[in-house]
Every structure is written in C-alpha cells, then in structure tokens.
Design a protein around this motif. Structure first.
Motif, PDB file in Angstrom:
ATOM      1  N   ARG A  18       0.812  -1.217   0.000  1.00  0.00           N
ATOM      2  CA  ARG A  18       0.000   0.000   0.000  1.00  0.00           C
ATOM      3  C   ARG A  18       0.846   1.268   0.000  1.00  0.00           C
ATOM      4  O   ARG A  18       0.330   2.353  -0.208  1.00  0.00           O
ATOM      5  CB  ARG A  18      -0.941  -0.009   1.199  1.00  0.00           C
ATOM      6  CG  ARG A  18      -2.058  -1.025   0.997  1.00  0.00           C
ATOM      7  CD  ARG A  18      -2.810  -1.260   2.264  1.00  0.00           C
ATOM      8  NE  ARG A  18      -1.986  -2.135   3.087  1.00  0.00           N
ATOM      9  CZ  ARG A  18      -2.067  -2.220   4.390  1.00  0.00           C
ATOM     10  NH1 ARG A  18      -2.909  -1.502   5.046  1.00  0.00           N
ATOM     11  NH2 ARG A  18      -1.283  -3.040   5.060  1.00  0.00           N
ATOM     12  N   ASP A  19       2.137   1.131   0.236  1.00  0.00           N
ATOM     13  CA  ASP A  19       3.015   2.295   0.208  1.00  0.00           C
ATOM     14  C   ASP A  19       3.577   2.561  -1.191  1.00  0.00           C
ATOM     15  O   ASP A  19       4.258   3.540  -1.411  1.00  0.00           O
ATOM     16  CB  ASP A  19       4.174   2.113   1.199  1.00  0.00           C
ATOM     17  CG  ASP A  19       3.676   2.067   2.642  1.00  0.00           C
ATOM     18  OD1 ASP A  19       2.692   2.783   2.951  1.00  0.00           O
ATOM     19  OD2 ASP A  19       4.249   1.313   3.439  1.00  0.00           O
ATOM     20  N   TYR A  56     -14.195   1.837   8.575  1.00  0.00           N
ATOM     21  CA  TYR A  56     -13.592   2.997   7.916  1.00  0.00           C
ATOM     22  C   TYR A  56     -14.186   3.215   6.531  1.00  0.00           C
ATOM     23  O   TYR A  56     -14.853   2.348   5.980  1.00  0.00           O
ATOM     24  CB  TYR A  56     -12.074   2.820   7.824  1.00  0.00           C
ATOM     25  CG  TYR A  56     -11.422   2.967   9.162  1.00  0.00           C
ATOM     26  CD1 TYR A  56     -10.941   4.199   9.592  1.00  0.00           C
ATOM     27  CD2 TYR A  56     -11.325   1.890  10.040  1.00  0.00           C
ATOM     28  CE1 TYR A  56     -10.369   4.352  10.843  1.00  0.00           C
ATOM     29  CE2 TYR A  56     -10.748   2.035  11.288  1.00  0.00           C
ATOM     30  CZ  TYR A  56     -10.276   3.265  11.688  1.00  0.00           C
ATOM     31  OH  TYR A  56      -9.724   3.418  12.927  1.00  0.00           O
ATOM     32  N   ARG A  59     -12.160   2.388   0.149  1.00  0.00           N
ATOM     33  CA  ARG A  59     -11.375   2.871  -0.982  1.00  0.00           C
ATOM     34  C   ARG A  59     -12.009   2.289  -2.250  1.00  0.00           C
ATOM     35  O   ARG A  59     -12.678   1.264  -2.196  1.00  0.00           O
ATOM     36  CB  ARG A  59      -9.922   2.460  -0.824  1.00  0.00           C
ATOM     37  CG  ARG A  59      -9.317   3.109   0.437  1.00  0.00           C
ATOM     38  CD  ARG A  59      -7.873   2.746   0.619  1.00  0.00           C
ATOM     39  NE  ARG A  59      -7.370   3.282   1.862  1.00  0.00           N
ATOM     40  CZ  ARG A  59      -6.824   4.487   2.007  1.00  0.00           C
ATOM     41  NH1 ARG A  59      -6.724   5.292   0.972  1.00  0.00           N
ATOM     42  NH2 ARG A  59      -6.382   4.883   3.173  1.00  0.00           N
ATOM     43  N   TYR A 143     -10.610   7.495   6.327  1.00  0.00           N
ATOM     44  CA  TYR A 143      -9.902   6.335   5.809  1.00  0.00           C
ATOM     45  C   TYR A 143      -9.081   5.685   6.911  1.00  0.00           C
ATOM     46  O   TYR A 143      -8.650   6.336   7.855  1.00  0.00           O
ATOM     47  CB  TYR A 143      -8.982   6.735   4.646  1.00  0.00           C
ATOM     48  CG  TYR A 143      -9.731   7.134   3.402  1.00  0.00           C
ATOM     49  CD1 TYR A 143     -10.395   6.190   2.637  1.00  0.00           C
ATOM     50  CD2 TYR A 143      -9.771   8.463   2.999  1.00  0.00           C
ATOM     51  CE1 TYR A 143     -11.090   6.549   1.491  1.00  0.00           C
ATOM     52  CE2 TYR A 143     -10.461   8.837   1.856  1.00  0.00           C
ATOM     53  CZ  TYR A 143     -11.118   7.874   1.110  1.00  0.00           C
ATOM     54  OH  TYR A 143     -11.806   8.237  -0.013  1.00  0.00           O
ATOM     55  N   ASN A 144      -8.830   4.394   6.754  1.00  0.00           N
ATOM     56  CA  ASN A 144      -8.030   3.623   7.700  1.00  0.00           C
ATOM     57  C   ASN A 144      -6.558   3.790   7.335  1.00  0.00           C
ATOM     58  O   ASN A 144      -6.066   3.152   6.427  1.00  0.00           O
ATOM     59  CB  ASN A 144      -8.441   2.148   7.649  1.00  0.00           C
ATOM     60  CG  ASN A 144      -7.831   1.326   8.757  1.00  0.00           C
ATOM     61  OD1 ASN A 144      -7.000   1.800   9.523  1.00  0.00           O
ATOM     62  ND2 ASN A 144      -8.248   0.081   8.847  1.00  0.00           N
ATOM     63  N   GLU A 145      -5.897   4.680   8.016  1.00  0.00           N
ATOM     64  CA  GLU A 145      -4.469   4.925   7.772  1.00  0.00           C
ATOM     65  C   GLU A 145      -3.658   4.242   8.866  1.00  0.00           C
ATOM     66  O   GLU A 145      -4.044   4.268  10.033  1.00  0.00           O
ATOM     67  CB  GLU A 145      -4.180   6.434   7.785  1.00  0.00           C
ATOM     68  CG  GLU A 145      -4.971   7.229   6.773  1.00  0.00           C
ATOM     69  CD  GLU A 145      -4.580   6.973   5.320  1.00  0.00           C
ATOM     70  OE1 GLU A 145      -3.520   6.361   5.078  1.00  0.00           O
ATOM     71  OE2 GLU A 145      -5.349   7.372   4.452  1.00  0.00           O
ATOM     72  N   ARG A 146      -2.543   3.656   8.472  1.00  0.00           N
ATOM     73  CA  ARG A 146      -1.656   3.037   9.456  1.00  0.00           C
ATOM     74  C   ARG A 146      -0.963   4.120  10.272  1.00  0.00           C
ATOM     75  O   ARG A 146      -0.552   5.140   9.743  1.00  0.00           O
ATOM     76  CB  ARG A 146      -0.599   2.170   8.780  1.00  0.00           C
ATOM     77  CG  ARG A 146      -1.144   0.894   8.237  1.00  0.00           C
ATOM     78  CD  ARG A 146      -0.032  -0.034   7.822  1.00  0.00           C
ATOM     79  NE  ARG A 146       1.001   0.585   7.023  1.00  0.00           N
ATOM     80  CZ  ARG A 146       0.991   0.639   5.701  1.00  0.00           C
ATOM     81  NH1 ARG A 146      -0.005   0.129   5.032  1.00  0.00           N
ATOM     82  NH2 ARG A 146       1.973   1.207   5.041  1.00  0.00           N
ATOM     83  N   THR A 147      -0.840   3.853  11.547  1.00  0.00           N
ATOM     84  CA  THR A 147      -0.047   4.728  12.409  1.00  0.00           C
ATOM     85  C   THR A 147       1.348   4.124  12.487  1.00  0.00           C
ATOM     86  O   THR A 147       1.548   2.957  12.151  1.00  0.00           O
ATOM     87  CB  THR A 147      -0.679   4.838  13.802  1.00  0.00           C
ATOM     88  OG1 THR A 147      -0.765   3.523  14.370  1.00  0.00           O
ATOM     89  CG2 THR A 147      -2.064   5.445  13.745  1.00  0.00           C
TER      90      THR A 147
END
Length: 153
Positions: A18-19, A56, A59, A143-147
C-alpha cells in the motif's frame, strides 16, 4: 518475512504494498485477471482489516474491479478481528470473531453515463453501507491509515 510471503502466496493470496502506488495497481490488475477467468477475489475495501473495530471509509479499488470486470460484489462483514490480532502483536489470539456474507450487489448498467470516479465512489459507498448494515460497526468517518506503531501487513 519470507515465511509469511510463502504462506500467503501458497494460499493464492496477492500481496499489496500500500506504500507503492504502482504495486497496489498491479495487485488490482492481477485481481482483474482472476475475475476475468471466472474466479473469485476477496479484497478489504478499507485497504486493510480494522484494527480497532471501527468501520472505515472504503477505498474505490473494489468498485473499480466490479465495474471493470462486470461482476457482482458480495459484501462481507468481519467483526471481532481487532481482538484476533491487536495492533503490535505478531501472533493471533484465539478469540471469537464473526464473518457474515451479504446479498450480492450487481452494478451492471447502473452507472452508464456517470463519470468513472463518481461511479466508483457511489458503488464503494453502497458496498460499505451493506457491510455497515450487517456488522453494526461504528463508522469512523475517515480512511483507515496506518499509524507508525502498526505493522504493514
């Protein structure tokens, strides 16, 4: 690591980085090939599973697949997975979780003449509404963003 990669690929899963936008798009192209061959393909519309139990915003990759392949989407609600492998844990726990399959949603012909981006957004929102109706999860509204403390897998 290598063991995880071998495990997931052995099960026919497609890894998604995903990056890396190009790698993520390549994963969607692989999924499109699977659907084109008459297979099924599972995807987390949120981009990953919920690690805190919230639902969330979806996408649009799932809608792109459905609209491009002309196939229906079966919404699936997963609840309790946030307790299965909490953030920071490397080994899943033995806990109860729920998987519920919804009624297939067929978008064939529903977005004729609608701009592609809008069609993808509306289809994704419909899929997420179906998941919400089944799961009853609280909506995150984002959105579900990684921390930084969340693993990438």
């Amino acid at each position: 690591g290598r063991l995880s990669k071998a495990w997931f690929e052995g099960l026919g899963m497609v890894p998604v980085d995903r990056d890396d936008t190009r790698a993520a798009l390549k994963s969607l192209e692989i999924a499109l090939d699977v659907l084109g061959e008459g297979g099924a393909f599972g995807i987390y519309p949120e981009g990953t599973r919920s690690r805190d139990g919230l639902l969330y915003r979806g996408r649009t990759g799932v809608a792109w697949l459905a609209l491009t392949a002309g196939c229906p989407v079966v919404p699936v609600a997963l609840t309790g997975t946030d307790k299965l492998q909490p953030v920071g844990s490397r080994i899943p726990k033995v806990v109860k979780f729920r998987v519920e399959f919804g009624t297939p949603i067929d978008f064939t012909g529903r977005f004729d003449g609608v701009p592609a981006g809008r069609a993808r957004r509306e289809a994704t929102d419909e899929i997420m509404a179906a998941i919400h109706a089944m799961s009853g999860q609280e909506l995150a509204g984002r959105y579900n963003e990684r921390t930084p403390e969340q693993p990438t897998a």
